[in-house]
Design an enzyme around this catalytic site. Structure first.
Site, PDB file in Angstrom:
ATOM      1  N   ASP A  79     -39.652  42.975  47.245  1.00  0.00           N
ATOM      2  CA  ASP A  79     -38.410  43.596  45.531  1.00  0.00           C
ATOM      3  C   ASP A  79     -38.856  43.846  44.427  1.00  0.00           C
ATOM      4  OD1 ASP A  79     -38.126  41.387  45.296  1.00  0.00           O
ATOM      5  OD2 ASP A  79     -36.375  41.561  44.711  1.00  0.00           O
ATOM      6  N   GLU A 140     -36.040  38.802  45.308  1.00  0.00           N
ATOM      7  CA  GLU A 140     -36.363  37.514  44.116  1.00  0.00           C
ATOM      8  C   GLU A 140     -36.091  37.606  42.926  1.00  0.00           C
ATOM      9  OE1 GLU A 140     -39.659  35.359  42.167  1.00  0.00           O
ATOM     10  OE2 GLU A 140     -39.027  37.766  41.843  1.00  0.00           O
ATOM     11  N   GLU A 141     -36.228  38.509  42.290  1.00  0.00           N
ATOM     12  CA  GLU A 141     -35.600  39.000  40.919  1.00  0.00           C
ATOM     13  C   GLU A 141     -34.392  38.658  40.753  1.00  0.00           C
ATOM     14  OE1 GLU A 141     -37.795  39.328  39.203  1.00  0.00           O
ATOM     15  OE2 GLU A 141     -39.958  40.743  39.917  1.00  0.00           O
ATOM     16  N   ASP A 164     -48.008  35.745  43.063  1.00  0.00           N
ATOM     17  CA  ASP A 164     -47.069  36.689  42.144  1.00  0.00           C
ATOM     18  C   ASP A 164     -46.993  35.944  41.044  1.00  0.00           C
ATOM     19  OD1 ASP A 164     -44.715  38.515  41.437  1.00  0.00           O
ATOM     20  OD2 ASP A 164     -43.546  36.349  41.898  1.00  0.00           O
ATOM     21  N   HIS A 345     -41.384  43.542  34.056  1.00  0.00           N
ATOM     22  CA  HIS A 345     -40.685  43.507  33.885  1.00  0.00           C
ATOM     23  C   HIS A 345     -40.838  44.458  32.388  1.00  0.00           C
ATOM     24  CE1 HIS A 345     -39.357  40.301  36.474  1.00  0.00           C
ATOM     25  NE2 HIS A 345     -40.040  41.333  36.774  1.00  0.00           N
TER      26      HIS A 345
HETATM   27 ZN   LIG Z   1     -42.927  38.956  40.897  1.00  0.00          ZN
END
Ligand SMILES: [Zn+2]
Length: 375
Positions: A79, A140-141, A164, A345
């Protein structure tokens, strides 16, 4: 060795697919097919039903061709944070950005593509390798939901790498904090603010007094705390009887996490009581901390693999949580590796094409290094 055109094309293909947290089905199906094409046995776990999503974690397995090698896990998340619908990659001067209205999604497709390409290269070149497990997580987010809700018994590796992190490929994260969320409700007493304020107990003011006494921000080298959200009150002419405060505490040291959390809980309770109000505090452990020794097999293998392809491997802690926190908790040591993503982000997110290539090379190097006898 790696196929640079194939990597770039695959990256652009995958970031265009639907991948919002809890709605990863589109990218999940594409990645499933790619894992199968790379020769892995692929399955999807039952996490979708547990978290109200439309896709579960994807698990891939490639049986080893050499017996004595450690069993490696590679992980990344499917995701991306919003806005991630309709991502259009723009490749210019060796840098990939989005067209500006969305994130890019290199967090975490850079990791996904690095693993996929690495696995293809291992197969195409008939490289000897130990057992390899791939775990591509969902959601995950929005709270590490995929790793948090997975059945730990599905993990079949001696240790693993979560691809990541920002930073140049080669970088290793060997420690991360655990986190507690601390939700506080302060209950006072309402009254007319103009007619009878002395009959009220102002919950906002009581909360403010408590917060003024709170140790927060940077507590020490491995501990932080924050008051993040406050809400309450209805109108200026009402003494507010209710305020809600959301805080967090993090530490890489579990004892310090407990001490800081206790301090925050105690401060709200004590100050509220001293002012005739009441604080109801709920602590939720979000994830556990971990620290991997610098001389551990997982770290030394990553360093040798990076060195074998000419990459530096700085090692250090992060202040954020990741799926690695859960894998470590489940007994599979997991380090986080840098993949070169930047400004994640945000809509300015970008990644260098060469870092996509280096990440794939690093995956190959890890598999190769692990298969050598001295590993
Ligand atoms: Zn990430």
């Amino acid at each position: 060795m790696i196929n640079k055109e194939r990597i770039l094309a695959e990256f652009c293909e995958l970031i265009r697919l639907g991948c919002a947290s809890k709605a990863e089905r589109e990218v999940g199906d594409a990645v499933k097919a790619k894992l199968a094409a790379a020769g892995l046995t692929v399955s999807e776990d039952d996490v979708a039903g547990k978290i109200g999503g439309n896709c579960g974690n994807l698990l891939g397995f490639l049986p080893g061709t050499v017996a004595q090698a450690p069993r490696l896990m590679f992980s990344a998340h499917l995701d991306s944070v919003a806005p991630c619908d309709g991502i259009e990659p723009v490749v210019k001067d060796g840098v990939i950005t989005s067209s500006g209205n969305t994130v890019l999604g290199s967090d975490n497709k850079a990791g996904i593509v690095g693993v996929l390409e690495g696995l293809r290269v291992v197969r195409e070149q008939n490289m000897p390798h130990g057992d390899i497990q791939v775990v591509f997580t969902v959601s995950e987010e929005v709270g590490l939901n995929g790793s948090k809700n997975m059945d730990p018994a599905l993990l079949a590796a001696d240790f693993g790498y979560v691809l990541d992190s920002g930073g140049a490929p080669g970088g290793i994260i060997n420690a991360a904090p655990g986190q507690n969320n601390i939700k506080v409700i302060v209950r006072g007493k309402s009254a007319h603010a103009g007619v009878a304020p002395e009959e009220g107990i102002n919950a906002i003011v009581v909360a403010g007094k408590a917060m003024a006494e709170l140790k927060q921000g940077r507590i020490d080298a491995e501990t932080t705390a924050n008051v993040g959200v406050i809400s309450g009150g209805k109108a200026t002419n009402i003494v507010p009887d209710y305020v809600e405060i959301a805080c967090e505490a993090r530490s890489r040291n579990l004892a310090k996490l407990e001490t800081q959390t206790k301090h925050m809980v105690e401060t709200f309770e004590r100050v509220a009581a001293a002012n005739g109000a009441k604080a109801e505090v709920t602590v939720t452990r979000m994830y556990e901390p971990y620290v991997l020794a610098e001389d551990s097999q997982i770290v030394s293998l990553a360093r040798r693999a990076a060195a074998s392809i000419g990459l530096e491997s700085p090692i250090g802690p992060t202040g954020g949580g990741s799926d690695a926190n859960y894998f470590n908790l489940y007994g599979v040591p997991a380090a986080v590796l840098a993949v070169g993503m930047n400004k994640v982000h945000t809509m300015e997110e970008y990644i260098k094409v060469e870092d996509l290539n280096k990440t794939a090379e690093l995956v190959v190097a890890l598999i190769k290094t692990a298969a050598k006898k001295e590993a």
